[in-house]
Design an enzyme around this catalytic site. Structure first.
Site, mmCIF file in Angstrom:
data_model
loop_
_atom_site.group_PDB
_atom_site.id
_atom_site.type_symbol
_atom_site.label_atom_id
_atom_site.label_comp_id
_atom_site.label_asym_id
_atom_site.label_seq_id
_atom_site.Cartn_x
_atom_site.Cartn_y
_atom_site.Cartn_z
ATOM 1 N N ASP A 32 42.538 26.435 43.192
ATOM 2 C CA ASP A 32 42.855 26.995 41.824
ATOM 3 C C ASP A 32 44.486 26.790 41.539
ATOM 4 O O ASP A 32 45.365 26.624 42.375
ATOM 5 C CB ASP A 32 42.356 28.289 41.738
ATOM 6 C CG ASP A 32 40.911 28.519 41.493
ATOM 7 O OD1 ASP A 32 40.242 27.410 41.152
ATOM 8 O OD2 ASP A 32 40.523 29.515 41.871
ATOM 9 N N LYS A 54 42.900 25.817 36.183
ATOM 10 C CA LYS A 54 43.011 26.139 34.674
ATOM 11 C C LYS A 54 44.710 26.223 34.651
ATOM 12 O O LYS A 54 45.472 27.008 35.018
ATOM 13 C CB LYS A 54 42.360 27.118 34.203
ATOM 14 C CG LYS A 54 42.677 27.205 32.446
ATOM 15 C CD LYS A 54 41.780 28.411 31.892
ATOM 16 C CE LYS A 54 42.729 29.725 32.226
ATOM 17 N NZ LYS A 54 42.079 30.942 31.271
ATOM 18 N N MET A 167 45.313 39.498 33.709
ATOM 19 C CA MET A 167 45.026 38.532 32.690
ATOM 20 C C MET A 167 44.834 39.100 31.320
ATOM 21 O O MET A 167 43.765 38.972 30.573
ATOM 22 C CB MET A 167 43.426 37.837 32.926
ATOM 23 C CG MET A 167 43.474 36.929 34.294
ATOM 24 S SD MET A 167 41.822 36.416 34.703
ATOM 25 C CE MET A 167 41.100 38.114 35.266
#
Length: 247
Positions: A32, A54, A167
């Site tokens: 990741d 991402k 987040m």
């Protein structure tokens, strides 16, 4: 075979021996964006390394594609390591990936990682619990599957617990409004970007002042938000640490 591996919060030394052994034994590593890529040096020279993370809102792979890739690579090459930032079972979708691959009769293993939710505040001298300041802590995702702020933030704001939000930077205004509504404008808050890494950036303030501080310091994702009286402990613990180091 699939091994889900927690890579820790960012500092390459904050990884377990079991995790390193899994990386060394992997035939394929799917990693990741939040992992420290220095950890890939432990991989075999013959291992296939595939970035599936991402960055800046762009997905290299959708989750369904990652699930299929795990199965395809495991059947074709053998041992797949899924390398995830922090701990794979804390907002890391590790459990979802295991649930998916088990239907294909693949063996699955998990190597826990040091979660950024506890390690990042600790690196800044912020204890999530401390006698007289906080008896518990919440760890909440700032962005749910529906891309909305978790409703648990409003519940946590009513408590005396330390609140850690992952987040959550894109929802900072909503978070501030929720705590303000609970008459907590003076509540200490810390925002730690790139925690435990050499380029970490920190903003300390109150619910009332934090948005101004974020703008001044240009704080952005990836960052962790810590709200609670324990944030006030940072200066004291940092001073003690510096005194010991200087000796």
């Amino acid at each position: 075979m699939l091994t889900i591996v927690g890579a820790g919060p960012g500092d390459e030394e904050l990884i377990t021996l079991k995790a390193i052994k899994a990386i060394e034994a992997a035939d394929v590593i799917l990693y990741d964006a939040l992992i420290n890529e220095a950890l890939l040096k432990y991989a075999s020279a013959t291992a296939e390394l595939i970035f599936v993370g991402k960055r800046k809102g762009c997905y290299a792979f959708q989750q369904e594609q990652i699930n299929d890739l795990i199965v395809t690579k495991a059947k074709a090459k053998g041992h797949v390591v899924r390398l995830k930032g922090g701990d794979p079972f804390i907002f890391g979708r590790g459990a979802e990936e295991i649930d998916y691959v088990r239907q294909f009769d693949l063996e699955t293993f998990v190597v826990p990682g040091i979660s950024s939710s506890v390690a990042v505040p600790a690196y800044q001298g912020i204890p999530l619990t401390k006698r007289g300041a906080s008896e518990s802590f919440w760890v909440i995702t700032g962005t749910t599957k529906k891309h909305q702020l978790s409703e648990d933030v409003a519940l946590a704001a009513k408590s005396t617990a330390t609140v850690v939000i992952l987040m959550g930077m894109s929802k900072l205004s909503e978070i501030v409004a929720i705590f303000s509504k609970e008459n907590k404008d003076d509540m200490p808050i810390a925002i730690i970007q790139n925690g435990t890494r050499d380029n970490q950036n920190v903003g300390i303030g109150t619910i009332q002042t934090i948005e101004t501080i974020v703008a001044e310091k240009q704080l952005a994702n990836p960052a962790i938000i810590v709200i609670g009286d324990v944030v006030k402990e940072r200066a004291t613990l940092s001073a003690v640490y510096n005194k010991v180091v200087k000796k």
